[in-house]
Write a protein that holds these residues in place. Structure first.
Motif, PDB file in Angstrom:
ATOM      1  N   LYS A  20       8.948 -81.867 -60.923  1.00  0.00           N
ATOM      2  CA  LYS A  20      10.111 -81.826 -60.041  1.00  0.00           C
ATOM      3  C   LYS A  20       9.735 -82.028 -58.587  1.00  0.00           C
ATOM      4  O   LYS A  20      10.499 -82.568 -57.805  1.00  0.00           O
ATOM      5  CB  LYS A  20      10.855 -80.493 -60.198  1.00  0.00           C
ATOM      6  CG  LYS A  20      11.604 -80.390 -61.479  1.00  0.00           C
ATOM      7  CD  LYS A  20      12.433 -79.126 -61.526  1.00  0.00           C
ATOM      8  CE  LYS A  20      13.225 -79.044 -62.804  1.00  0.00           C
ATOM      9  NZ  LYS A  20      14.042 -77.834 -62.868  1.00  0.00           N
ATOM     10  N   THR A  21       8.595 -81.604 -58.216  1.00  0.00           N
ATOM     11  CA  THR A  21       8.191 -81.736 -56.822  1.00  0.00           C
ATOM     12  C   THR A  21       7.971 -83.184 -56.439  1.00  0.00           C
ATOM     13  O   THR A  21       8.186 -83.588 -55.309  1.00  0.00           O
ATOM     14  CB  THR A  21       6.908 -80.946 -56.555  1.00  0.00           C
ATOM     15  OG1 THR A  21       5.908 -81.379 -57.457  1.00  0.00           O
ATOM     16  CG2 THR A  21       7.155 -79.467 -56.701  1.00  0.00           C
ATOM     17  N   LYS A  22       7.531 -84.005 -57.358  1.00  0.00           N
ATOM     18  CA  LYS A  22       7.238 -85.396 -57.057  1.00  0.00           C
ATOM     19  C   LYS A  22       8.406 -86.329 -57.326  1.00  0.00           C
ATOM     20  O   LYS A  22       8.345 -87.494 -56.969  1.00  0.00           O
ATOM     21  CB  LYS A  22       6.028 -85.847 -57.879  1.00  0.00           C
ATOM     22  CG  LYS A  22       4.764 -85.158 -57.505  1.00  0.00           C
ATOM     23  CD  LYS A  22       3.618 -85.668 -58.321  1.00  0.00           C
ATOM     24  CE  LYS A  22       2.332 -84.944 -57.958  1.00  0.00           C
ATOM     25  NZ  LYS A  22       1.214 -85.377 -58.776  1.00  0.00           N
ATOM     26  N   ARG A  23       9.490 -85.832 -57.940  1.00  0.00           N
ATOM     27  CA  ARG A  23      10.618 -86.692 -58.282  1.00  0.00           C
ATOM     28  C   ARG A  23      11.380 -87.089 -57.027  1.00  0.00           C
ATOM     29  O   ARG A  23      11.524 -86.303 -56.090  1.00  0.00           O
ATOM     30  CB  ARG A  23      11.603 -85.967 -59.190  1.00  0.00           C
ATOM     31  CG  ARG A  23      11.150 -85.873 -60.594  1.00  0.00           C
ATOM     32  CD  ARG A  23      12.277 -85.333 -61.449  1.00  0.00           C
ATOM     33  NE  ARG A  23      11.721 -84.584 -62.558  1.00  0.00           N
ATOM     34  CZ  ARG A  23      12.385 -83.681 -63.240  1.00  0.00           C
ATOM     35  NH1 ARG A  23      13.617 -83.380 -62.931  1.00  0.00           N
ATOM     36  NH2 ARG A  23      11.816 -83.079 -64.234  1.00  0.00           N
ATOM     37  N   LYS A  24      11.930 -88.273 -57.022  1.00  0.00           N
ATOM     38  CA  LYS A  24      12.802 -88.721 -55.950  1.00  0.00           C
ATOM     39  C   LYS A  24      14.245 -88.371 -56.352  1.00  0.00           C
ATOM     40  O   LYS A  24      14.639 -88.650 -57.481  1.00  0.00           O
ATOM     41  CB  LYS A  24      12.677 -90.223 -55.749  1.00  0.00           C
ATOM     42  CG  LYS A  24      11.345 -90.666 -55.212  1.00  0.00           C
ATOM     43  CD  LYS A  24      11.334 -92.155 -55.020  1.00  0.00           C
ATOM     44  CE  LYS A  24      10.001 -92.644 -54.514  1.00  0.00           C
ATOM     45  NZ  LYS A  24       9.933 -94.089 -54.393  1.00  0.00           N
TER      46      LYS A  24
END
Length: 169
Positions: A20-24
């Motif tokens: 989730k942290t890396k999702r756009k």
């Protein structure tokens, strides 16, 4: 071929998602303003106050819908109806209609019999007698002529009584 032990764990079926942290974040569709039909709820009791010039107009206008006619709380026994005043072409016609008025005649008879009249009846009699006098003055009719005619009749009767019958024998 090597042997594999059976396990209860299921392997990855699809492609893994990124953490989730890396999702756009996908931009959401912009919200549309709905077209409103009618006024907002509560607008009758809380009218909007926009500008000072509009406030004066809105202060004069009642926001409630419906008839503004006052409703009588006490019911009268006699319904009040406005009688259309007849229009006369000449004072003579008006004078004749006053003299032919049945109600006026009955009230005058009551007055002659020393009976009391109500306020409404007295006002009616006073109004018609005043108008009758105005019309008589306008037409040049006076009560002195009537009195003179009555007195001349009395004079004729007095002459008749004073006649000595012996003179005509």
């Amino acid at each position: 071929m090597p042997r594999k032990k059976k396990s209860r764990k299921i392997g990855q079926i699809g492609t893994p998602l990124a953490p989730k942290t890396k999702r756009k974040s996908v931009p959401a569709a912009p919200k549309r303003n709905k077209k409103t039909l009618g006024k907002a709820s509560g607008s009758r009791n809380n009218p909007e106050q926009t500008s000072s010039s509009n406030q004066q107009k809105k202060a004069l206008k009642d926001p409630r819908v419906g008839s503004k006619k006052p409703i009588p709380l006490i019911i009268d026994d006699k319904p009040k109806s406005k009688v259309a005043k007849p229009k006369y072409f000449s004072p003579a016609q008006e004078l004749e209609s006053i003299e032919q008025n049945e109600r006026f005649g009955m009230l005058l008879e009551k007055l002659d019999a020393d009976q009391t009249l109500s306020k409404e009846e007295r006002a009616f009699v006073n109004r018609l007698t005043a108008r009758h006098q105005e019309l008589c003055e306008l037409l040049g009719i006076s009560n002195e002529e009537d009195q003179a005619a009555d007195s001349s009749e009395d004079d004729l009767y007095a002459q008749f009584e004073s006649i000595d019958i012996n003179k005509f024998k």
